[in-house]
Design a protein around this motif. Sequence first.
Motif, PDB file in Angstrom:
ATOM      1  N   ALA A  80      44.763  53.092  47.285  1.00 55.83           N
ATOM      2  CA  ALA A  80      46.132  53.359  46.833  1.00 55.83           C
ATOM      3  C   ALA A  80      46.970  52.091  46.911  1.00 55.83           C
ATOM      4  O   ALA A  80      47.752  51.791  45.994  1.00 55.83           O
ATOM      5  N   ALA A  81      46.801  51.327  47.983  1.00 57.47           N
ATOM      6  CA  ALA A  81      47.524  50.053  48.118  1.00 57.47           C
ATOM      7  C   ALA A  81      47.082  49.072  47.034  1.00 57.47           C
ATOM      8  O   ALA A  81      47.903  48.328  46.494  1.00 57.47           O
ATOM      9  N   GLN A  82      45.793  49.075  46.707  1.00 57.57           N
ATOM     10  CA  GLN A  82      45.288  48.186  45.664  1.00 57.57           C
ATOM     11  C   GLN A  82      45.837  48.571  44.290  1.00 57.57           C
ATOM     12  O   GLN A  82      46.178  47.705  43.484  1.00 57.57           O
ATOM     13  N   VAL A  83      45.928  49.868  44.022  1.00 58.20           N
ATOM     14  CA  VAL A  83      46.496  50.336  42.759  1.00 58.20           C
ATOM     15  C   VAL A  83      47.943  49.851  42.652  1.00 58.20           C
ATOM     16  O   VAL A  83      48.379  49.368  41.605  1.00 58.20           O
ATOM     17  N   ALA A  84      48.692  49.951  43.747  1.00 58.52           N
ATOM     18  CA  ALA A  84      50.080  49.481  43.761  1.00 58.52           C
ATOM     19  C   ALA A  84      50.149  47.975  43.537  1.00 58.52           C
ATOM     20  O   ALA A  84      51.011  47.483  42.806  1.00 58.52           O
ATOM     21  N   GLN A  85      49.225  47.236  44.134  1.00 58.54           N
ATOM     22  CA  GLN A  85      49.193  45.781  43.970  1.00 58.54           C
ATOM     23  C   GLN A  85      48.903  45.417  42.519  1.00 58.54           C
ATOM     24  O   GLN A  85      49.522  44.515  41.965  1.00 58.54           O
ATOM     25  N   LEU A 107      40.776  42.095  45.677  1.00 55.03           N
ATOM     26  CA  LEU A 107      41.899  41.499  44.967  1.00 55.03           C
ATOM     27  C   LEU A 107      42.527  40.432  45.845  1.00 55.03           C
ATOM     28  O   LEU A 107      42.893  40.689  46.979  1.00 55.03           O
ATOM     29  N   GLN A 108      42.625  39.209  45.295  1.00 56.39           N
ATOM     30  CA  GLN A 108      43.158  38.078  46.038  1.00 56.39           C
ATOM     31  C   GLN A 108      44.026  37.249  45.102  1.00 56.39           C
ATOM     32  O   GLN A 108      43.987  37.420  43.889  1.00 56.39           O
ATOM     33  N   ALA A 109      44.766  36.309  45.672  1.00 56.84           N
ATOM     34  CA  ALA A 109      45.611  35.427  44.863  1.00 56.84           C
ATOM     35  C   ALA A 109      44.767  34.656  43.846  1.00 56.84           C
ATOM     36  O   ALA A 109      45.192  34.457  42.706  1.00 56.84           O
ATOM     37  N   GLU A 110      43.549  34.252  44.253  1.00 60.79           N
ATOM     38  CA  GLU A 110      42.691  33.470  43.364  1.00 60.79           C
ATOM     39  C   GLU A 110      42.247  34.249  42.131  1.00 60.79           C
ATOM     40  O   GLU A 110      41.898  33.670  41.116  1.00 60.79           O
ATOM     41  N   THR A 111      42.230  35.569  42.227  1.00 59.78           N
ATOM     42  CA  THR A 111      41.744  36.376  41.111  1.00 59.78           C
ATOM     43  C   THR A 111      42.848  37.132  40.392  1.00 59.78           C
ATOM     44  O   THR A 111      42.573  37.867  39.448  1.00 59.78           O
ATOM     45  N   SER A 112      44.091  36.965  40.803  1.00 66.44           N
ATOM     46  CA  SER A 112      45.180  37.766  40.231  1.00 66.44           C
ATOM     47  C   SER A 112      45.368  37.509  38.737  1.00 66.44           C
ATOM     48  O   SER A 112      45.645  38.442  37.983  1.00 66.44           O
ATOM     49  N   ALA A 113      45.204  36.265  38.270  1.00 67.71           N
ATOM     50  CA  ALA A 113      45.357  35.984  36.840  1.00 67.71           C
ATOM     51  C   ALA A 113      44.256  36.672  36.041  1.00 67.71           C
ATOM     52  O   ALA A 113      44.510  37.223  34.962  1.00 67.71           O
ATOM     53  N   LEU A 114      43.061  36.664  36.580  1.00 69.22           N
ATOM     54  CA  LEU A 114      41.940  37.325  35.911  1.00 69.22           C
ATOM     55  C   LEU A 114      42.152  38.826  35.850  1.00 69.22           C
ATOM     56  O   LEU A 114      41.950  39.460  34.811  1.00 69.22           O
ATOM     57  N   VAL A 115      42.608  39.404  36.942  1.00 69.06           N
ATOM     58  CA  VAL A 115      42.869  40.840  36.999  1.00 69.06           C
ATOM     59  C   VAL A 115      43.988  41.215  36.031  1.00 69.06           C
ATOM     60  O   VAL A 115      43.901  42.200  35.302  1.00 69.06           O
TER      61      VAL A 115
END
Length: 155
Positions: free
Chosen positions: A36-41, A7-15
């Motif tokens: 767990a950190a990724q789930v929170a993000q 998960l990165q800024a470049e893919t946040s819109a897609l996610v």
Amino acid sequence: MVDVGRLQAETSALVAAADRLLLVTRGEVDALAHAAAQVAQVAQLSMAEGRVELVLVGPSPYPVAEIRKTLGVHWVHRVPWDPRTARCLAGRAAASPRRWRTAPLVRTVTDLAWHLEALVAQNSEAAGRDLTECTATIAVPGQAVGRALEGGEVR
């Protein structure tokens, strides 16, 4: 289905636009802490509750119920560690027809695919839309697309 890697800024819109997100991780404590950190993000990306699922690759000393509760995800899927079949799926080795029918990785991933298909069908019926004609436009930076298509393969 799109593999966005980390998960990165470049893919946040897609996610954020995804109907379903599968986080793939190992089952050890360090990997689960990172998950767990990724789930929170992802929660910060305003994804609806229940759209994040965890895919555990290989063994884990923790029971699925404990992982679900701790990470706050409804679905936890276990996928066996099967490097031989993974090499075949990646085109790096040949497999016999029997291997395709009996390999634990193939059986488990097939079950996961059926699970996802059922969720997509359920969601499309609930929303009253035909997914065969569904399109989305998402701006992805050129650099991210270039990395995804390096060497002629989609990762």
